[in-house]
Design a protein around this motif. Structure first.
Motif, PDB file in Angstrom:
ATOM      1  N   LYS A 151       0.719  -1.808   0.105  1.00 16.87           N
ATOM      2  CA  LYS A 151      -0.110   0.030   0.152  1.00 16.87           C
ATOM      3  C   LYS A 151       0.881   1.501   0.010  1.00 16.87           C
ATOM      4  O   LYS A 151       1.661   1.103   0.782  1.00 16.87           O
ATOM      5  CB  LYS A 151      -0.239  -0.418   1.500  1.00 16.87           C
ATOM      6  N   SER A 180     -15.221   3.327   9.398  1.00 14.97           N
ATOM      7  CA  SER A 180     -14.584   4.136   8.921  1.00 14.97           C
ATOM      8  C   SER A 180     -13.353   4.953   9.272  1.00 14.97           C
ATOM      9  O   SER A 180     -12.896   5.145  10.080  1.00 14.97           O
ATOM     10  CB  SER A 180     -14.368   3.872   7.322  1.00 14.97           C
ATOM     11  N   GLU A 184      -9.965   5.944  12.503  1.00 11.00           N
ATOM     12  CA  GLU A 184      -8.946   7.410  12.660  1.00 11.00           C
ATOM     13  C   GLU A 184      -9.174   7.419  13.658  1.00 11.00           C
ATOM     14  O   GLU A 184      -8.454   8.842  14.056  1.00 11.00           O
ATOM     15  CB  GLU A 184      -8.755   7.745  10.795  1.00 11.00           C
TER      16      GLU A 184
HETATM   17  N1  LIG Z   1      -3.411  10.737   2.778  1.00  9.57           N
HETATM   18  C1  LIG Z   1      -3.081  10.543   4.205  1.00  9.57           C
HETATM   19  O1  LIG Z   1      -2.694  10.676   4.861  1.00  9.57           O
HETATM   20  C2  LIG Z   1      -4.314   8.967   4.168  1.00  9.57           C
HETATM   21  C3  LIG Z   1      -4.816   9.288   5.700  1.00  9.57           C
HETATM   22  C4  LIG Z   1      -5.653   8.238   5.460  1.00  9.57           C
HETATM   23  C5  LIG Z   1      -5.930   7.423   4.783  1.00  9.57           C
HETATM   24  N2  LIG Z   1      -5.586   7.522   3.360  1.00  9.57           N
HETATM   25  C6  LIG Z   1      -5.910   6.644   2.271  1.00  9.57           C
HETATM   26  O2  LIG Z   1      -7.596   7.089   2.458  1.00  9.57           O
HETATM   27  C7  LIG Z   1      -8.137   5.608   1.393  1.00  9.57           C
HETATM   28  C8  LIG Z   1      -9.118   5.482   2.272  1.00  9.57           C
HETATM   29  O3  LIG Z   1     -10.686   6.095   1.904  1.00  9.57           O
HETATM   30  P1  LIG Z   1     -11.784   6.464   2.661  1.00  9.57           P
HETATM   31  O4  LIG Z   1     -11.813   5.689   3.608  1.00  9.57           O
HETATM   32  O5  LIG Z   1     -12.603   7.497   2.123  1.00  9.57           O
HETATM   33  O6  LIG Z   1     -12.301   5.598   1.492  1.00  9.57           O
HETATM   34  P2  LIG Z   1     -12.980   5.305  -0.121  1.00  9.57           P
HETATM   35  O7  LIG Z   1     -12.141   6.573  -0.734  1.00  9.57           O
HETATM   36  O8  LIG Z   1     -12.598   4.102  -1.010  1.00  9.57           O
HETATM   37  O9  LIG Z   1     -14.320   6.479  -0.316  1.00  9.57           O
HETATM   38  C9  LIG Z   1     -15.246   4.895   0.948  1.00  9.57           C
HETATM   39  C10 LIG Z   1     -16.368   4.725  -0.092  1.00  9.57           C
HETATM   40  O10 LIG Z   1     -16.858   5.588   0.611  1.00  9.57           O
HETATM   41  C11 LIG Z   1     -18.847   5.738  -0.760  1.00  9.57           C
HETATM   42  N3  LIG Z   1     -18.445   7.628  -0.659  1.00  9.57           N
HETATM   43  C12 LIG Z   1     -17.719   8.792  -0.921  1.00  9.57           C
HETATM   44  N4  LIG Z   1     -17.813   9.800  -0.529  1.00  9.57           N
HETATM   45  C13 LIG Z   1     -19.174   9.245  -0.274  1.00  9.57           C
HETATM   46  C14 LIG Z   1     -20.475  10.292  -0.506  1.00  9.57           C
HETATM   47  N5  LIG Z   1     -20.375  11.910   0.559  1.00  9.57           N
HETATM   48  N6  LIG Z   1     -21.571   9.445   0.174  1.00  9.57           N
HETATM   49  C15 LIG Z   1     -22.151   8.219   0.019  1.00  9.57           C
HETATM   50  N7  LIG Z   1     -20.714   7.015  -0.235  1.00  9.57           N
HETATM   51  C16 LIG Z   1     -19.386   7.966  -0.552  1.00  9.57           C
HETATM   52  C17 LIG Z   1     -16.678   5.697  -1.829  1.00  9.57           C
HETATM   53  O11 LIG Z   1     -17.679   6.295  -2.959  1.00  9.57           O
HETATM   54  C18 LIG Z   1     -16.391   4.655  -1.551  1.00  9.57           C
HETATM   55  O12 LIG Z   1     -17.248   3.481  -2.570  1.00  9.57           O
HETATM   56  C19 LIG Z   1      -7.247   4.682   1.644  1.00  9.57           C
HETATM   57  O13 LIG Z   1      -6.708   4.186   0.617  1.00  9.57           O
HETATM   58  C20 LIG Z   1      -5.516   5.501   2.987  1.00  9.57           C
HETATM   59  O14 LIG Z   1      -4.860   4.626   2.712  1.00  9.57           O
HETATM   60  C21 LIG Z   1      -5.022   8.664   3.575  1.00  9.57           C
END
Ligand SMILES: NC(=O)c1ccc[n+]([C@@H]2O[C@H](COP(=O)([O-])OP(=O)(O)OC[C@H]3O[C@@H](n4cnc5c(N)ncnc54)[C@H](O)[C@@H]3O)[C@@H](O)[C@H]2O)c1
Length: 361
Positions: A151, A180, A184
């Protein structure tokens, strides 16, 4: 609550605003374009497919300014990164153009990495639409894609030009994705005192006391949680943008979590769920090493349980997870680096003792 927070990255002499409000989502496009039209020649919006289905019409971006990304962690890959770059070229984006990420952490991470590398870096705007992206991934400038080996193995530190948080997006988030994000937030509670922030937010106790309101998605509480987590993240990343020291604490629970996500092909757990398992593991590990007493371990377990995390029926092969952790970018000379709890709200970095780790569960 102020609806604008300024982030200052001194090393780069860069400032950027984080806006937080509940204005009409309909106004978002106009607002971003108004703020950036004077310095941006063209815009390309990378939007999650699901978010596009729900909000595409309301947001009003034109079809020729959109790149729709399929959902799921497995889409944060090299192929899609390449496709985004090809789209930038096809649409004639130049060095003064901007990429806008509209979605969760997946969209934010891959779009940010494309923005960091296209023409050696163009403007980048974040519109986080998940709780996790609001409290964590949209702030701080870590952008990346996953590879076959693990990852976020290819990425950059690339700060956005602005972050637009609109709480209305969270209304359509399903319970699993909402929780989820809460994982965090729990992480921030476990590391708060080590963040060296200006204020003591008492996040741990706040979460304990208001658990049911938070699980019921009371907006006043969500708003406060987002603000506190952003303040804590800013406190850390402004002191150590490139993770030379302090920033490592943000990886609490993450080394294990990334291995767990990888071993399950990114399909079984959300990122937050994996982080919750990672925190559970590391509390047990720290207790075994007598770094924390039974009382603190129990308190942490209770907090995780209160928010519905950790299912004892899942058993993971720690030996296999360790093999993956050895490939983690934080591993140095075969020493797996982990962030360990030491006291309520405090953590420190150490090397994982593999023999002890193998005997945790
Ligand atoms: N860059 C960083 O500092 C950092 C920190 C923590 C996590 N991350 C990364 O973030 C990712 C996880 O992010 P996530 O939890 O947002 O998951 P994600 O981006 O996969 O979104 C989760 C799901 O929610 C849906 N979704 C998004 N917004 C929505 C809304 N308003 N209404 C309904 N559905 C919606 C999306 O389409 C997706 O199916 C991982 O890849 C992780 O490694 C990065």
């Amino acid at each position: 609550m102020p609806n604008k927070i300024e982030v200052e990255i001194k090393e780069k002499n860069k400032f950027y605003p984080i806006y937080m409000d509940m204005e009409y989502i309909e106004n978002l496009r106009e607002r971003i374009y108004k703020d950036f039209n004077f310095k941006c020649s063209k815009f390309l919006v990378v939007i999650s497919e699901r978010v596009y289905k729900i909000y595409g019409k309301i947001l009003g971006f034109k079809s020729d300014e959109l790149f729709i990304l399929k959902d799921g962690e497995i889409e944060k890959n090299f192929k899609n990164y390449q496709k985004i770059l090809q789209c930038c070229e096809k649409k004639g984006l130049d060095r003064k153009s901007a990429l806008i990420a509209v979605g969760g952490g997946v969209v934010g991470d891959i779009t940010g990495f494309a923005a960091a590398t296209y023409m050696r870096g163009i403007h980048f705007i974040q519109v986080p639409t998940t709780l996790l992206a609001c409290v964590d991934s949209s702030v701080g400038g870590k952008v990346a894609i996953d590879t076959d080996y693990g990852k976020n193995l290819v990425g950059a530190f690339y700060q956005p030009d602005a972050v637009y948080i609109n709480l209305n997006f969270l209304n359509t988030l399903d319970d699993r994705q909402y929780k989820s994000g809460l994982a965090e937030i729990l992480k921030y509670a476990f590391i708060e005192k080590s963040c060296e922030a200006r204020f003591d937010y008492g996040l741990y106790d706040f979460l304990s006391v208001h658990c049911s309101k938070i699980l019921d998605r009371d907006l006043r509480f969500i708003e406060k949680l987002i603000k506190v987590c952003i303040e804590l993240k800013i406190a850390v990343v402004t002191k150590d943008e490139k993770e030379a020291g302090l920033r490592k604490i943000l990886n609490f629970g993450h080394t294990y979590a990334h291995a767990l996500e990888k071993i399950t092909n990114y399909r079984t757990f959300t990122h937050g769920e994996a982080v919750a398992y990672g925190m559970h593991f590391i509390f047990n590990y720290a207790h075994k090493l007598k770094l924390i007493d039974a009382n603190y371990k129990e308190m942490a377990m209770v907090l995780l349980h209160k928010f519905g995390f950790y299912d004892k029926t899942f058993k993971f092969p720690t030996d296999k997870l360790i093999k993956i952790m050895l490939k983690d970018k934080k591993t140095e000379d075969d020493n797996i680096k982990v962030i360990l709890p030491t006291m309520k709200g405090y953590v420190k970095e150490d090397t994982l003792d593999i023999q002890t780790a193998l005997n945790i569960f």
